[in-house]
Write a protein that holds these residues in place. Structure first.
Motif, short mmCIF file in Angstrom:
data_model
loop_
_atom_site.label_atom_id
_atom_site.label_comp_id
_atom_site.label_asym_id
_atom_site.label_seq_id
_atom_site.Cartn_x
_atom_site.Cartn_y
_atom_site.Cartn_z
N GLY A 470 0.78 -1.23 0.00
CA GLY A 470 0.00 0.00 0.00
C GLY A 470 0.81 1.27 0.00
N LEU A 471 2.14 1.21 -0.18
CA LEU A 471 2.97 2.42 -0.12
C LEU A 471 3.11 3.11 -1.46
N LEU A 472 3.10 2.34 -2.54
CA LEU A 472 3.41 2.90 -3.85
C LEU A 472 2.28 2.62 -4.83
N GLN A 473 2.14 3.52 -5.80
CA GLN A 473 1.22 3.37 -6.92
C GLN A 473 2.07 3.33 -8.19
N ILE A 474 1.85 2.30 -9.01
CA ILE A 474 2.67 2.14 -10.21
C ILE A 474 1.76 2.07 -11.43
N ARG A 475 2.22 2.78 -12.51
CA ARG A 475 1.51 2.72 -13.79
C ARG A 475 2.55 2.43 -14.87
N MET A 476 2.22 1.46 -15.72
CA MET A 476 3.10 1.08 -16.83
C MET A 476 2.32 1.13 -18.13
N GLU A 477 2.90 1.83 -19.12
CA GLU A 477 2.28 1.92 -20.43
C GLU A 477 3.29 1.46 -21.48
N PRO A 478 3.03 0.36 -22.18
CA PRO A 478 4.00 -0.14 -23.16
C PRO A 478 4.18 0.83 -24.32
N LEU A 500 6.65 3.27 -20.53
CA LEU A 500 6.54 4.54 -19.82
C LEU A 500 6.09 4.24 -18.41
N LEU A 501 6.95 4.57 -17.46
CA LEU A 501 6.76 4.14 -16.07
C LEU A 501 6.51 5.34 -15.18
N THR A 502 5.45 5.19 -14.32
CA THR A 502 5.16 6.23 -13.32
C THR A 502 5.00 5.57 -11.98
N ILE A 503 5.88 5.94 -11.02
CA ILE A 503 5.83 5.39 -9.66
C ILE A 503 5.69 6.56 -8.71
N ALA A 504 4.68 6.49 -7.82
CA ALA A 504 4.43 7.56 -6.88
C ALA A 504 4.05 6.98 -5.55
N PHE A 505 4.34 7.75 -4.48
CA PHE A 505 3.90 7.37 -3.15
C PHE A 505 2.40 7.59 -3.02
N THR A 506 1.71 6.64 -2.37
CA THR A 506 0.28 6.84 -2.14
C THR A 506 0.03 7.95 -1.13
N GLN A 507 1.00 8.20 -0.25
CA GLN A 507 0.98 9.33 0.66
C GLN A 507 2.41 9.78 0.91
N GLU A 508 2.58 11.01 1.28
CA GLU A 508 3.92 11.55 1.44
C GLU A 508 4.65 10.79 2.54
#
Length: 510
Positions: A470-478, A500-508
Protein backbone atom coordinates in the motif's frame (compact mmCIF):
# COMPACT_ATOMS: atom_id res chain seq x y z
CA UNK A 1 -31.80 -51.66 51.50
CA UNK A 2 -32.85 -55.33 51.73
CA UNK A 3 -34.56 -55.13 48.34
CA UNK A 4 -31.41 -53.62 46.80
CA UNK A 5 -29.24 -56.35 48.30
CA UNK A 6 -31.59 -59.08 47.05
CA UNK A 7 -31.62 -57.55 43.55
CA UNK A 8 -27.81 -57.42 43.53
CA UNK A 9 -27.62 -61.11 44.46
CA UNK A 10 -29.57 -61.97 41.30
CA UNK A 11 -26.52 -60.88 39.30
CA UNK A 12 -24.00 -62.43 41.68
CA UNK A 13 -23.41 -65.38 39.34
CA UNK A 14 -21.87 -63.00 36.75
CA UNK A 15 -18.99 -61.96 39.02
CA UNK A 16 -17.78 -65.31 40.37
CA UNK A 17 -15.07 -67.60 39.09
CA UNK A 18 -17.52 -70.11 37.54
CA UNK A 19 -19.62 -67.42 35.82
CA UNK A 20 -19.59 -69.23 32.45
CA UNK A 21 -20.79 -72.43 34.16
CA UNK A 22 -23.71 -70.59 35.81
CA UNK A 23 -24.62 -68.85 32.54
CA UNK A 24 -24.91 -72.20 30.75
CA UNK A 25 -27.43 -73.31 33.36
CA UNK A 26 -29.43 -70.07 33.23
CA UNK A 27 -29.52 -70.23 29.42
CA UNK A 28 -31.21 -73.64 29.71
CA UNK A 29 -33.91 -72.21 32.01
CA UNK A 30 -34.41 -69.19 29.73
CA UNK A 31 -34.90 -71.52 26.75
CA UNK A 32 -37.31 -73.66 28.79
CA UNK A 33 -39.41 -70.59 29.56
CA UNK A 34 -39.59 -69.73 25.86
CA UNK A 35 -40.75 -73.33 25.24
CA UNK A 36 -43.41 -73.01 27.96
CA UNK A 37 -41.78 -75.68 30.15
CA UNK A 38 -42.47 -75.13 33.83
CA UNK A 39 -39.77 -77.09 35.68
CA UNK A 40 -36.49 -78.88 35.01
CA UNK A 41 -34.62 -81.66 36.75
CA UNK A 42 -30.83 -81.59 37.20
CA UNK A 43 -30.30 -84.41 34.69
CA UNK A 44 -32.31 -82.46 32.08
CA UNK A 45 -30.14 -79.40 32.69
CA UNK A 46 -27.04 -81.56 32.28
CA UNK A 47 -28.30 -82.98 28.97
CA UNK A 48 -29.55 -79.72 27.42
CA UNK A 49 -26.88 -77.21 28.43
CA UNK A 50 -24.21 -76.14 25.94
CA UNK A 51 -21.21 -77.06 28.08
CA UNK A 52 -17.60 -76.41 27.24
CA UNK A 53 -15.82 -79.74 26.95
CA UNK A 54 -15.54 -81.81 29.05
CA UNK A 55 -19.11 -81.94 30.40
CA UNK A 56 -19.48 -81.57 34.18
CA UNK A 57 -20.66 -84.26 36.52
CA UNK A 58 -24.20 -84.36 37.88
CA UNK A 59 -22.90 -83.50 41.36
CA UNK A 60 -21.45 -80.21 40.05
CA UNK A 61 -24.75 -79.37 38.37
CA UNK A 62 -26.66 -80.08 41.60
CA UNK A 63 -24.32 -77.80 43.54
CA UNK A 64 -24.66 -74.99 41.00
CA UNK A 65 -28.45 -75.27 40.97
CA UNK A 66 -28.54 -75.08 44.78
CA UNK A 67 -26.32 -71.99 44.70
CA UNK A 68 -28.50 -70.28 42.08
CA UNK A 69 -31.52 -71.02 44.26
CA UNK A 70 -29.73 -69.46 47.23
CA UNK A 71 -29.05 -66.29 45.20
CA UNK A 72 -32.73 -66.12 44.22
CA UNK A 73 -32.42 -66.85 40.50
CA UNK A 74 -34.18 -70.21 40.81
CA UNK A 75 -36.90 -71.72 42.94
CA UNK A 76 -36.81 -75.38 44.02
CA UNK A 77 -39.32 -77.90 45.28
CA UNK A 78 -38.96 -81.59 46.17
CA UNK A 79 -39.27 -83.98 43.26
CA UNK A 80 -41.61 -86.76 44.41
CA UNK A 81 -42.62 -88.03 41.00
CA UNK A 82 -39.71 -90.46 40.75
CA UNK A 83 -39.86 -91.77 44.34
CA UNK A 84 -40.20 -95.54 44.28
CA UNK A 85 -38.86 -96.46 47.71
CA UNK A 86 -38.47 -95.04 51.17
CA UNK A 87 -34.77 -94.36 50.60
CA UNK A 88 -35.61 -92.37 47.47
CA UNK A 89 -38.06 -90.31 49.51
CA UNK A 90 -35.38 -89.29 52.00
CA UNK A 91 -32.82 -88.58 49.24
CA UNK A 92 -32.69 -84.93 48.18
CA UNK A 93 -34.32 -84.59 44.74
CA UNK A 94 -35.51 -81.21 43.50
CA UNK A 95 -37.30 -79.62 40.58
CA UNK A 96 -36.10 -76.14 39.59
CA UNK A 97 -37.77 -73.25 37.81
CA UNK A 98 -37.01 -69.60 37.24
CA UNK A 99 -38.01 -67.33 40.10
CA UNK A 100 -39.76 -64.02 39.53
CA UNK A 101 -36.50 -62.16 40.15
CA UNK A 102 -34.62 -64.62 37.96
CA UNK A 103 -37.01 -63.96 35.06
CA UNK A 104 -36.47 -60.20 35.43
CA UNK A 105 -32.69 -60.63 35.57
CA UNK A 106 -32.69 -62.85 32.45
CA UNK A 107 -34.87 -60.36 30.58
CA UNK A 108 -32.48 -57.53 31.44
CA UNK A 109 -29.42 -59.57 30.48
CA UNK A 110 -31.04 -60.57 27.20
CA UNK A 111 -31.62 -56.93 26.26
CA UNK A 112 -28.10 -56.06 27.41
CA UNK A 113 -26.39 -58.73 25.29
CA UNK A 114 -28.59 -57.99 22.28
CA UNK A 115 -27.63 -54.32 22.48
CA UNK A 116 -23.94 -55.17 22.65
CA UNK A 117 -24.16 -57.54 19.70
CA UNK A 118 -26.33 -55.28 17.58
CA UNK A 119 -24.59 -53.67 14.62
CA UNK A 120 -25.63 -50.25 13.38
CA UNK A 121 -27.70 -50.40 10.20
CA UNK A 122 -28.93 -47.93 7.62
CA UNK A 123 -32.37 -49.28 6.81
CA UNK A 124 -33.50 -48.56 3.27
CA UNK A 125 -36.39 -50.99 3.81
CA UNK A 126 -37.63 -48.82 6.69
CA UNK A 127 -37.76 -45.81 4.37
CA UNK A 128 -39.91 -47.79 1.96
CA UNK A 129 -42.21 -48.93 4.78
CA UNK A 130 -42.57 -45.35 6.06
CA UNK A 131 -43.46 -44.10 2.59
CA UNK A 132 -46.02 -46.90 2.12
CA UNK A 133 -47.56 -46.28 5.56
CA UNK A 134 -47.92 -42.56 4.88
CA UNK A 135 -49.45 -43.28 1.49
CA UNK A 136 -51.95 -45.68 3.08
CA UNK A 137 -52.77 -43.11 5.74
CA UNK A 138 -53.39 -40.51 3.06
CA UNK A 139 -55.81 -42.80 1.23
CA UNK A 140 -57.69 -43.56 4.46
CA UNK A 141 -58.01 -39.87 5.33
CA UNK A 142 -59.16 -38.97 1.81
CA UNK A 143 -61.72 -41.79 1.86
CA UNK A 144 -63.01 -40.69 5.26
CA UNK A 145 -63.54 -37.16 3.95
CA UNK A 146 -65.69 -38.43 1.06
CA UNK A 147 -67.47 -41.17 3.04
CA UNK A 148 -69.80 -40.95 6.01
CA UNK A 149 -67.16 -41.80 8.63
CA UNK A 150 -63.51 -42.58 9.09
CA UNK A 151 -62.10 -46.06 9.60
CA UNK A 152 -60.42 -45.18 12.89
CA UNK A 153 -59.31 -48.75 13.59
CA UNK A 154 -57.51 -48.99 10.27
CA UNK A 155 -55.82 -45.59 10.71
CA UNK A 156 -54.82 -46.61 14.22
CA UNK A 157 -53.21 -49.77 12.90
CA UNK A 158 -51.32 -47.89 10.16
CA UNK A 159 -50.03 -45.32 12.65
CA UNK A 160 -48.86 -48.02 15.09
CA UNK A 161 -46.91 -49.72 12.29
CA UNK A 162 -45.49 -46.36 11.20
CA UNK A 163 -44.32 -45.49 14.72
CA UNK A 164 -42.73 -48.92 15.21
CA UNK A 165 -40.82 -48.75 11.91
CA UNK A 166 -39.76 -45.15 12.49
CA UNK A 167 -38.48 -45.84 16.01
CA UNK A 168 -36.42 -48.74 14.69
CA UNK A 169 -35.00 -46.53 11.93
CA UNK A 170 -34.14 -43.71 14.33
CA UNK A 171 -32.52 -46.07 16.85
CA UNK A 172 -30.33 -47.74 14.23
CA UNK A 173 -29.42 -44.41 12.67
CA UNK A 174 -28.34 -43.10 16.07
CA UNK A 175 -26.15 -46.15 16.59
CA UNK A 176 -24.70 -45.70 13.11
CA UNK A 177 -23.80 -42.06 13.69
CA UNK A 178 -22.18 -42.95 17.02
CA UNK A 179 -19.47 -45.12 15.44
CA UNK A 180 -19.69 -45.89 11.74
CA UNK A 181 -15.98 -45.96 10.93
CA UNK A 182 -15.24 -48.98 13.18
CA UNK A 183 -11.75 -47.58 13.66
CA UNK A 184 -10.79 -50.07 16.37
CA UNK A 185 -11.56 -53.07 14.16
CA UNK A 186 -9.82 -51.50 11.19
CA UNK A 187 -6.67 -50.77 13.14
CA UNK A 188 -6.29 -54.46 13.98
CA UNK A 189 -7.45 -56.00 10.68
CA UNK A 190 -5.40 -57.40 7.86
CA UNK A 191 -4.91 -55.36 4.71
CA UNK A 192 -7.04 -57.67 2.53
CA UNK A 193 -9.84 -57.61 5.10
CA UNK A 194 -9.75 -53.81 5.24
CA UNK A 195 -9.91 -53.52 1.45
CA UNK A 196 -12.85 -55.91 1.22
CA UNK A 197 -14.67 -54.12 4.05
CA UNK A 198 -13.98 -50.75 2.44
CA UNK A 199 -15.60 -51.85 -0.81
CA UNK A 200 -18.64 -53.30 0.95
CA UNK A 201 -19.10 -50.23 3.14
CA UNK A 202 -18.80 -47.79 0.23
CA UNK A 203 -21.35 -49.78 -1.79
CA UNK A 204 -23.59 -49.96 1.28
CA UNK A 205 -23.40 -46.20 1.89
CA UNK A 206 -23.94 -45.31 -1.77
CA UNK A 207 -27.02 -47.54 -1.92
CA UNK A 208 -28.46 -46.03 1.26
CA UNK A 209 -27.74 -42.42 0.28
CA UNK A 210 -29.28 -42.85 -3.17
CA UNK A 211 -32.40 -44.39 -1.60
CA UNK A 212 -32.53 -41.70 1.09
CA UNK A 213 -32.31 -38.92 -1.51
CA UNK A 214 -34.90 -40.60 -3.71
CA UNK A 215 -37.44 -41.22 -0.94
CA UNK A 216 -36.91 -38.24 1.40
CA UNK A 217 -38.66 -35.72 -0.85
CA UNK A 218 -41.68 -37.97 -1.34
CA UNK A 219 -41.94 -38.67 2.39
CA UNK A 220 -41.58 -34.95 3.20
CA UNK A 221 -44.37 -34.06 0.74
CA UNK A 222 -46.68 -36.66 2.28
CA UNK A 223 -45.95 -35.40 5.80
CA UNK A 224 -46.55 -31.80 4.71
CA UNK A 225 -49.85 -32.79 3.08
CA UNK A 226 -51.06 -34.75 6.13
CA UNK A 227 -49.87 -32.39 8.90
CA UNK A 228 -52.87 -30.06 8.72
CA UNK A 229 -55.31 -32.99 9.01
CA UNK A 230 -53.58 -35.13 11.65
CA UNK A 231 -54.91 -33.42 14.78
CA UNK A 232 -58.45 -34.63 14.07
CA UNK A 233 -57.13 -38.14 13.39
CA UNK A 234 -55.14 -38.14 16.63
CA UNK A 235 -58.25 -37.09 18.59
CA UNK A 236 -60.21 -40.02 17.17
CA UNK A 237 -57.37 -42.48 17.89
CA UNK A 238 -56.90 -41.08 21.42
CA UNK A 239 -60.63 -41.55 22.10
CA UNK A 240 -60.41 -45.14 20.83
CA UNK A 241 -57.40 -45.90 23.08
CA UNK A 242 -58.97 -44.22 26.10
CA UNK A 243 -61.89 -46.68 26.01
CA UNK A 244 -59.51 -49.35 27.36
CA UNK A 245 -58.64 -47.36 30.51
CA UNK A 246 -60.01 -48.16 33.96
CA UNK A 247 -63.47 -46.79 34.74
CA UNK A 248 -63.62 -43.25 36.05
CA UNK A 249 -65.57 -40.05 35.88
CA UNK A 250 -65.95 -37.94 32.74
CA UNK A 251 -63.02 -35.69 33.66
CA UNK A 252 -60.67 -38.66 34.00
CA UNK A 253 -61.77 -39.90 30.60
CA UNK A 254 -61.16 -36.49 29.05
CA UNK A 255 -57.74 -36.17 30.68
CA UNK A 256 -56.73 -39.62 29.43
CA UNK A 257 -57.83 -38.73 25.89
CA UNK A 258 -55.82 -35.49 25.95
CA UNK A 259 -52.76 -37.28 27.29
CA UNK A 260 -52.85 -39.81 24.51
CA UNK A 261 -53.56 -37.08 21.95
CA UNK A 262 -50.47 -35.15 23.07
CA UNK A 263 -48.38 -38.36 22.88
CA UNK A 264 -49.43 -38.92 19.26
CA UNK A 265 -48.71 -35.29 18.38
CA UNK A 266 -45.22 -35.63 19.89
CA UNK A 267 -44.54 -38.73 17.80
CA UNK A 268 -45.71 -36.93 14.67
CA UNK A 269 -43.47 -33.95 15.53
CA UNK A 270 -40.50 -36.30 15.70
CA UNK A 271 -41.40 -37.75 12.31
CA UNK A 272 -41.66 -34.23 10.84
CA UNK A 273 -38.28 -33.31 12.29
CA UNK A 274 -36.70 -36.22 10.49
CA UNK A 275 -37.77 -35.20 7.01
CA UNK A 276 -38.72 -31.48 7.30
CA UNK A 277 -36.63 -28.59 8.60
CA UNK A 278 -37.74 -27.11 11.93
CA UNK A 279 -36.72 -23.46 11.94
CA UNK A 280 -32.95 -23.15 11.59
CA UNK A 281 -32.41 -26.84 12.33
CA UNK A 282 -31.90 -29.08 9.28
CA UNK A 283 -33.92 -32.31 9.10
CA UNK A 284 -32.42 -35.37 10.73
CA UNK A 285 -32.36 -37.16 7.39
CA UNK A 286 -29.95 -34.52 6.09
CA UNK A 287 -27.71 -35.00 9.12
CA UNK A 288 -27.77 -38.76 8.62
CA UNK A 289 -26.91 -38.35 4.95
CA UNK A 290 -24.01 -36.03 5.82
CA UNK A 291 -22.79 -38.52 8.43
CA UNK A 292 -22.97 -41.34 5.90
CA UNK A 293 -20.96 -39.27 3.41
CA UNK A 294 -18.39 -38.48 6.10
CA UNK A 295 -18.02 -42.19 6.86
CA UNK A 296 -16.09 -42.76 3.63
CA UNK A 297 -13.24 -40.30 4.41
CA UNK A 298 -13.15 -41.63 7.97
CA UNK A 299 -12.67 -45.12 6.60
CA UNK A 300 -9.97 -43.95 4.23
CA UNK A 301 -8.28 -42.08 7.09
CA UNK A 302 -8.26 -45.24 9.21
CA UNK A 303 -6.74 -47.17 6.31
CA UNK A 304 -4.11 -44.46 5.81
CA UNK A 305 -3.25 -44.55 9.52
CA UNK A 306 -2.91 -48.32 9.37
CA UNK A 307 -0.64 -48.11 6.31
CA UNK A 308 1.42 -45.39 7.96
CA UNK A 309 1.81 -47.50 11.08
CA UNK A 310 2.80 -50.52 9.02
CA UNK A 311 5.32 -48.55 6.97
CA UNK A 312 6.74 -46.95 10.09
CA UNK A 313 7.82 -50.21 11.66
CA UNK A 314 11.58 -50.55 12.00
CA UNK A 315 13.48 -53.84 11.84
CA UNK A 316 16.64 -53.18 13.86
CA UNK A 317 18.34 -56.41 12.81
CA UNK A 318 17.75 -55.64 9.12
CA UNK A 319 19.20 -52.15 9.65
CA UNK A 320 22.34 -53.57 11.23
CA UNK A 321 22.77 -56.13 8.43
CA UNK A 322 22.49 -53.36 5.83
CA UNK A 323 24.99 -51.25 7.79
CA UNK A 324 27.39 -54.20 7.96
CA UNK A 325 27.22 -54.52 4.18
CA UNK A 326 28.08 -50.83 3.85
CA UNK A 327 31.08 -51.27 6.15
CA UNK A 328 32.23 -54.29 4.14
CA UNK A 329 32.05 -52.22 0.95
CA UNK A 330 34.40 -49.51 2.33
CA UNK A 331 37.78 -49.44 0.52
CA UNK A 332 39.81 -47.73 3.25
CA UNK A 333 39.72 -47.26 7.00
CA UNK A 334 39.06 -43.57 6.47
CA UNK A 335 35.82 -44.34 4.65
CA UNK A 336 34.81 -46.76 7.41
CA UNK A 337 35.49 -44.11 10.08
CA UNK A 338 33.44 -41.52 8.20
CA UNK A 339 30.60 -44.02 7.83
CA UNK A 340 30.74 -44.82 11.55
CA UNK A 341 30.62 -41.13 12.47
CA UNK A 342 27.61 -40.60 10.20
CA UNK A 343 25.77 -43.77 11.25
CA UNK A 344 26.21 -43.36 15.01
CA UNK A 345 26.13 -39.52 15.13
CA UNK A 346 29.79 -39.19 16.18
CA UNK A 347 30.40 -36.03 14.17
CA UNK A 348 31.50 -33.00 16.19
CA UNK A 349 28.67 -31.08 17.80
CA UNK A 350 29.43 -28.53 20.51
CA UNK A 351 26.57 -26.92 22.44
CA UNK A 352 27.48 -24.08 24.74
CA UNK A 353 24.58 -24.79 27.11
CA UNK A 354 25.88 -28.29 27.82
CA UNK A 355 29.32 -27.10 28.89
CA UNK A 356 28.77 -23.86 30.80
CA UNK A 357 32.09 -24.11 32.68
CA UNK A 358 34.28 -24.14 29.57
CA UNK A 359 36.87 -21.35 29.63
CA UNK A 360 36.65 -20.75 25.89
CA UNK A 361 34.28 -21.76 23.14
CA UNK A 362 35.48 -24.47 20.81
CA UNK A 363 34.91 -24.29 17.06
CA UNK A 364 32.46 -26.83 15.58
CA UNK A 365 35.31 -28.56 13.73
CA UNK A 366 36.98 -29.63 16.99
CA UNK A 367 37.27 -33.38 17.24
CA UNK A 368 35.77 -35.20 20.20
CA UNK A 369 39.16 -36.73 20.93
CA UNK A 370 40.82 -33.30 21.20
CA UNK A 371 38.05 -31.51 23.11
CA UNK A 372 37.57 -31.63 26.89
CA UNK A 373 34.78 -33.93 28.09
CA UNK A 374 31.23 -32.63 28.44
CA UNK A 375 29.51 -32.99 31.79
CA UNK A 376 25.93 -34.06 30.94
CA UNK A 377 23.33 -34.35 33.68
CA UNK A 378 21.55 -37.74 33.92
CA UNK A 379 18.25 -35.82 33.85
CA UNK A 380 19.02 -34.80 30.28
CA UNK A 381 19.03 -38.41 29.13
CA UNK A 382 16.01 -39.43 31.19
CA UNK A 383 13.74 -36.40 30.89
CA UNK A 384 15.15 -34.48 27.93
CA UNK A 385 16.07 -31.47 30.07
CA UNK A 386 18.94 -30.64 32.40
CA UNK A 387 18.64 -28.89 35.74
CA UNK A 388 22.18 -28.31 37.04
CA UNK A 389 22.59 -27.74 40.76
CA UNK A 390 23.80 -24.52 42.23
CA UNK A 391 23.66 -21.05 40.81
CA UNK A 392 22.82 -20.47 37.19
CA UNK A 393 25.64 -19.84 34.76
CA UNK A 394 26.61 -16.27 34.03
CA UNK A 395 24.52 -14.68 31.29
CA UNK A 396 26.65 -13.84 28.29
CA UNK A 397 26.69 -10.20 27.26
CA UNK A 398 25.48 -10.01 23.68
CA UNK A 399 25.00 -6.24 23.48
CA UNK A 400 27.70 -5.92 20.80
CA UNK A 401 25.99 -8.50 18.58
CA UNK A 402 22.61 -6.79 19.08
CA UNK A 403 24.10 -3.41 18.22
CA UNK A 404 25.65 -4.87 15.06
CA UNK A 405 22.32 -6.39 14.02
CA UNK A 406 20.51 -3.11 14.71
CA UNK A 407 23.09 -1.26 12.60
CA UNK A 408 22.60 -3.71 9.74
CA UNK A 409 18.83 -3.34 9.90
CA UNK A 410 19.12 0.45 9.95
CA UNK A 411 21.44 0.41 6.95
CA UNK A 412 19.14 -1.92 5.01
CA UNK A 413 16.12 0.27 5.82
CA UNK A 414 18.04 3.36 4.67
CA UNK A 415 19.02 1.70 1.40
CA UNK A 416 15.43 0.50 0.72
CA UNK A 417 14.09 3.99 1.51
CA UNK A 418 16.66 5.53 -0.81
CA UNK A 419 15.64 3.11 -3.55
CA UNK A 420 11.98 4.07 -3.11
CA UNK A 421 12.83 7.78 -3.34
CA UNK A 422 14.98 7.13 -6.39
CA UNK A 423 12.20 5.35 -8.29
CA UNK A 424 9.01 6.92 -6.83
CA UNK A 425 9.38 10.39 -8.39
CA UNK A 426 5.73 10.71 -9.35
CA UNK A 427 6.72 11.73 -12.91
CA UNK A 428 6.38 9.59 -16.05
CA UNK A 429 9.74 8.33 -17.32
CA UNK A 430 10.94 5.75 -19.81
CA UNK A 431 12.64 2.60 -18.59
CA UNK A 432 15.56 3.43 -20.86
CA UNK A 433 16.04 6.69 -18.92
CA UNK A 434 16.34 5.12 -15.46
CA UNK A 435 20.05 4.47 -15.80
CA UNK A 436 22.12 2.34 -13.42
CA UNK A 437 20.57 0.81 -10.30
CA UNK A 438 22.28 -0.57 -7.23
CA UNK A 439 21.34 -3.90 -5.67
CA UNK A 440 18.54 -2.62 -3.41
CA UNK A 441 17.05 -0.30 -6.03
CA UNK A 442 17.09 -3.07 -8.64
CA UNK A 443 15.42 -5.50 -6.21
CA UNK A 444 12.65 -2.96 -5.53
CA UNK A 445 12.29 -2.33 -9.29
CA UNK A 446 11.89 -6.06 -10.02
CA UNK A 447 9.27 -6.37 -7.27
CA UNK A 448 7.26 -3.46 -8.68
CA UNK A 449 7.62 -4.75 -12.22
CA UNK A 450 6.38 -8.20 -11.19
CA UNK A 451 3.27 -6.79 -9.47
CA UNK A 452 2.44 -4.64 -12.49
CA UNK A 453 2.93 -7.41 -15.07
CA UNK A 454 0.71 -9.72 -13.03
CA UNK A 455 -2.21 -7.40 -13.82
CA UNK A 456 -1.53 -7.36 -17.58
CA UNK A 457 -3.76 -9.58 -19.72
CA UNK A 458 -1.86 -8.68 -22.96
CA UNK A 459 1.51 -7.03 -23.74
CA UNK A 460 -0.22 -4.00 -25.27
CA UNK A 461 -2.41 -3.22 -22.26
CA UNK A 462 -1.51 -0.32 -19.95
CA UNK A 463 -1.70 -1.31 -16.32
CA UNK A 464 -2.03 0.61 -13.06
CA UNK A 465 -2.14 -0.82 -9.57
CA UNK A 466 -1.18 -0.28 -5.96
CA UNK A 467 1.58 -2.39 -4.43
CA UNK A 468 0.76 -5.04 -1.89
CA UNK A 469 2.12 -3.01 1.03
CA UNK A 470 0.00 0.00 0.00
CA UNK A 471 2.97 2.42 -0.12
CA UNK A 472 3.41 2.90 -3.85
CA UNK A 473 1.22 3.37 -6.92
CA UNK A 474 2.67 2.14 -10.21
CA UNK A 475 1.51 2.72 -13.79
CA UNK A 476 3.10 1.08 -16.83
CA UNK A 477 2.28 1.92 -20.43
CA UNK A 478 4.00 -0.14 -23.16
CA UNK A 479 5.75 1.80 -25.94
CA UNK A 480 6.51 0.68 -29.51
CA UNK A 481 7.06 -3.03 -29.99
CA UNK A 482 10.56 -2.51 -31.40
CA UNK A 483 11.64 -0.19 -28.58
CA UNK A 484 14.39 -1.40 -26.26
CA UNK A 485 15.44 -0.47 -22.72
CA UNK A 486 18.53 -1.47 -20.75
CA UNK A 487 19.21 -1.12 -17.03
CA UNK A 488 22.69 -1.76 -15.68
CA UNK A 489 23.01 -3.41 -12.28
CA UNK A 490 25.87 -4.97 -10.27
CA UNK A 491 24.47 -8.40 -11.32
CA UNK A 492 24.43 -7.58 -15.05
CA UNK A 493 22.30 -5.87 -17.69
CA UNK A 494 18.52 -6.05 -17.58
CA UNK A 495 16.91 -5.46 -20.99
CA UNK A 496 13.47 -5.65 -22.57
CA UNK A 497 10.70 -3.68 -24.23
CA UNK A 498 10.61 -0.04 -23.28
CA UNK A 499 7.71 1.23 -21.17
CA UNK A 500 6.54 4.54 -19.82
CA UNK A 501 6.76 4.14 -16.07
CA UNK A 502 5.16 6.23 -13.32
CA UNK A 503 5.83 5.39 -9.66
CA UNK A 504 4.43 7.56 -6.88
CA UNK A 505 3.90 7.37 -3.15
CA UNK A 506 0.28 6.84 -2.14
CA UNK A 507 0.98 9.33 0.66
CA UNK A 508 3.92 11.55 1.44
CA UNK A 509 6.64 9.59 3.30
CA UNK A 510 7.50 10.74 6.79
Amino acid sequence: MQKTTAAAELFQHLNVEKAAFYRCIMDVFAAAKRQYRLQLRPDEVLAEADWASPSPRIEEVNGALAQLAAWGNLESQPDTARVSSLSDFYRARFLYRLSHGGEAAEAGLSVFFQTLRRRAQLQTVALEDIANSLQSLRHLIDESASADGADVAKMHEVLRDLVRVFEDLAENAQAFMAGVARSLELQQAEANTVIAYKRRLIDYLERFMSDLVRRSDGIAQLIEYLSSRMDAVFLQIAAREARDTAPGDAQDQTDEEMRRWRAWRERWKGLRGWFLAAGAEPPQAELLRARARAAIPQLLGAIAAMNERRSGRSDRSADFRTLAQWFAACDTEGQAHRLARAAFALQPARHFSLNPHAEEELPPSTSWADAPPLQISPRLREYGEAAPRGALSRVRDRSAERAQMAQQLTEESRQVDAARRRLATGRPSRLSEIGDLDTHAFGLFLSLLGEALAEQSSPEQPVERQTGDGLLQIRMEPLDGDSQAEIRTPAGIFSGRDHLLTIAFTQEPI
